[in-house]
Design a protein around this motif. Structure first.
Motif, PDB file in Angstrom:
ATOM      1  N   ALA A 117      18.634   8.391  -8.605  1.00  0.00           N
ATOM      2  CA  ALA A 117      18.651   9.206  -7.397  1.00  0.00           C
ATOM      3  C   ALA A 117      18.194  10.623  -7.722  1.00  0.00           C
ATOM      4  CB  ALA A 117      20.056   9.226  -6.794  1.00  0.00           C
ATOM      5  N   PRO A 118      17.663  11.363  -6.735  1.00  0.00           N
ATOM      6  CA  PRO A 118      17.170  12.726  -7.003  1.00  0.00           C
ATOM      7  C   PRO A 118      18.258  13.659  -7.537  1.00  0.00           C
ATOM      8  CG  PRO A 118      16.347  11.929  -4.899  1.00  0.00           C
ATOM      9  CD  PRO A 118      17.357  10.934  -5.366  1.00  0.00           C
ATOM     10  N   GLU A 120      12.488   5.929  -2.171  1.00  0.00           N
ATOM     11  CA  GLU A 120      13.816   5.644  -1.616  1.00  0.00           C
ATOM     12  C   GLU A 120      14.162   4.163  -1.759  1.00  0.00           C
ATOM     13  OE1 GLU A 120      13.651   6.992   2.363  1.00  0.00           O
ATOM     14  OE2 GLU A 120      13.718   9.143   1.843  1.00  0.00           O
ATOM     15  N   ASN A 121      13.199   3.274  -1.548  1.00  0.00           N
ATOM     16  CA  ASN A 121      13.451   1.836  -1.722  1.00  0.00           C
ATOM     17  C   ASN A 121      13.795   1.502  -3.168  1.00  0.00           C
ATOM     18  OD1 ASN A 121      12.980   1.257   0.969  1.00  0.00           O
ATOM     19  ND2 ASN A 121      10.808   0.804   0.661  1.00  0.00           N
ATOM     20  N   ILE A 127       0.859  -1.193   0.000  1.00  0.00           N
ATOM     21  CA  ILE A 127       0.000   0.000   0.000  1.00  0.00           C
ATOM     22  C   ILE A 127       0.889   1.234   0.000  1.00  0.00           C
ATOM     23  CG2 ILE A 127      -1.763   1.287   1.266  1.00  0.00           C
ATOM     24  CD1 ILE A 127      -2.713  -1.348   2.440  1.00  0.00           C
ATOM     25  N   ILE A 128       0.551   2.210  -0.845  1.00  0.00           N
ATOM     26  CA  ILE A 128       1.270   3.484  -0.909  1.00  0.00           C
ATOM     27  C   ILE A 128       0.321   4.579  -0.441  1.00  0.00           C
ATOM     28  CG2 ILE A 128       2.419   5.148  -2.401  1.00  0.00           C
ATOM     29  CD1 ILE A 128       3.282   2.914  -4.185  1.00  0.00           C
ATOM     30  N   THR A 146       3.167  -1.102   4.176  1.00  0.00           N
ATOM     31  CA  THR A 146       2.629   0.212   3.835  1.00  0.00           C
ATOM     32  C   THR A 146       3.779   1.207   3.738  1.00  0.00           C
ATOM     33  OG1 THR A 146       0.629  -0.348   5.054  1.00  0.00           O
ATOM     34  CG2 THR A 146       0.923   1.960   4.453  1.00  0.00           C
ATOM     35  N   TYR A 147       3.811   1.988   2.656  1.00  0.00           N
ATOM     36  CA  TYR A 147       4.873   2.976   2.436  1.00  0.00           C
ATOM     37  C   TYR A 147       4.235   4.309   2.082  1.00  0.00           C
ATOM     38  CZ  TYR A 147       7.531  -1.332   1.546  1.00  0.00           C
ATOM     39  OH  TYR A 147       8.090  -2.584   1.621  1.00  0.00           O
ATOM     40  N   THR A 148       4.934   5.351   2.466  1.00  0.00           N
ATOM     41  CA  THR A 148       4.593   6.651   1.896  1.00  0.00           C
ATOM     42  C   THR A 148       5.250   6.761   0.533  1.00  0.00           C
ATOM     43  OG1 THR A 148       6.529   7.722   2.879  1.00  0.00           O
ATOM     44  CG2 THR A 148       4.503   7.674   4.205  1.00  0.00           C
ATOM     45  N   VAL A 149       4.896   7.801  -0.220  1.00  0.00           N
ATOM     46  CA  VAL A 149       5.472   7.983  -1.551  1.00  0.00           C
ATOM     47  C   VAL A 149       6.992   8.142  -1.455  1.00  0.00           C
ATOM     48  CG1 VAL A 149       5.501   9.450  -3.605  1.00  0.00           C
ATOM     49  CG2 VAL A 149       3.344   8.978  -2.432  1.00  0.00           C
ATOM     50  N   GLU A 150       7.450   8.907  -0.448  1.00  0.00           N
ATOM     51  CA  GLU A 150       8.884   9.132  -0.292  1.00  0.00           C
ATOM     52  C   GLU A 150       9.610   7.829   0.047  1.00  0.00           C
ATOM     53  OE1 GLU A 150       6.551  10.863   1.140  1.00  0.00           O
ATOM     54  OE2 GLU A 150       6.718  12.864   0.213  1.00  0.00           O
TER      55      GLU A 150
END
Length: 288
Positions: free
Chosen positions: A232-233, A222-223, A194-195, A214-218
């Motif tokens: 990478a950013p 990163e994963n 889940i995001i 469950t992950y946030t978008v960030e």
């Protein structure tokens, strides 16, 4: 089994072989034929083994006087094959040798047709209830001659195919060496997750589905960067468009500006024309 029983000897002639045993001379040819039909093994090993069987059959036939064809050694045969499949850039093949090979194949084809016609006649005689021993011997001898021509054709085909398989194996080996290590990484099985947009949503959805990560978008991004799937950013920020892309973008911007200026000028000209030509003006003839 034929070799174990020592049915055939290098010191005897065909007349000394019993009629019922002549057919066993076909064993190497039949082994070669059915070996070529195998599709579950490596093709290179299959045709190499079949070639050995066919050559052994031709050696036996030459030994018993069934054919007078002199079997070339492996080295000589490979040289003749190389002359026929010489790739571009090397010395051109011997045209006279190729012409001789062509004539031999034509002559062999004619003999093969005659042999097959004779076999049909003899086969009908052999099927009778009472068959003379000489007819049987003639039938088996003719059958051996037919397989001599078949074996020669199969050996030619195998010798043409072997260099192709060797080249394919060499190319495949080079591709394995030059393949980047990242391509060898085994794909991980997909697992649902889940995001969420925020940490608060993560806590809410995570409590409702404890079995799903469950992950946030960030965190998801990163994963993916750690796994090497996403850049990478800092790489995205420092990456510059190529000269070709930059030139194309500038050309599109100039084109948009020109079209905008042209459309603006047309609109102004239309407004001026309407000011100078009121609605209803024009040819007023035939009006009261």
């Amino acid at each position: 089994m034929v070799n174990d029983l020592s049915l055939f000897s290098d010191n005897e002639e065909l007349q000394e072989v019993a009629t019922s045993e002549i057919r066993y001379l076909l064993m190497p040819a039949l082994l070669g034929y059915f070996t070529l039909k195998r599709t579950t093994q490596d093709r290179y090993n299959v045709i190499t083994k079949a070639k050995v069987y066919y050559r052994d059959f031709l050696r036996l036939c030459k030994l018993y006087g069934i054919t007078q064809i002199e079997l070339a050694t492996e080295t000589e045969h490979n040289e003749n094959t190389d002359a026929r499949v010489t790739p571009a850039g090397r010395t051109p093949p011997d045209l006279l040798a190729m012409s001789n090979i062509r004539e031999q194949k034509i002559e062999r084809y004619k003999k093969q047709k005659q042999t097959e016609d004779k076999l049909k006649e003899l086969y009908s005689e052999v099927q009778k209830s009472h068959v003379d021993d000489e007819v049987k011997r003639d039938y088996y001898t003719t059958l051996l001659k037919k397989w001599v021509n078949t074996s020669l054709d199969e050996i030619d085909s195998i010798s043409m195919e072997l260099p192709i398989l060797e080249h394919m194996a060499k190319v495949k080996g080079q591709n394995k060496v030059t393949q980047p290590p990242g391509k060898d990484r085994q794909k991980q099985p997909f697992h649902p997750f889940i995001i969420t947009k925020t940490q608060l949503q993560k806590q809410v959805f995570g409590a409702g589905y404890p079995g799903l990560p469950t992950y946030t978008v960030e965190e998801f991004y990163e994963n993916k960067v750690k796994e090497g799937d996403f850049p990478a950013p800092d790489q995205c920020l420092h990456s510059k468009p190529s000269n070709q892309e930059q030139t194309k973008t500038e050309a599109l911007e100039d084109q948009d500006e020109e079209e905008t200026a042209e459309a603006l000028q047309k609109a102004r000209d239309w407004d001026d024309w309407k000011d100078d030509h009121r609605r209803g003006w024009g040819n007023r003839q035939n009006m009261g």
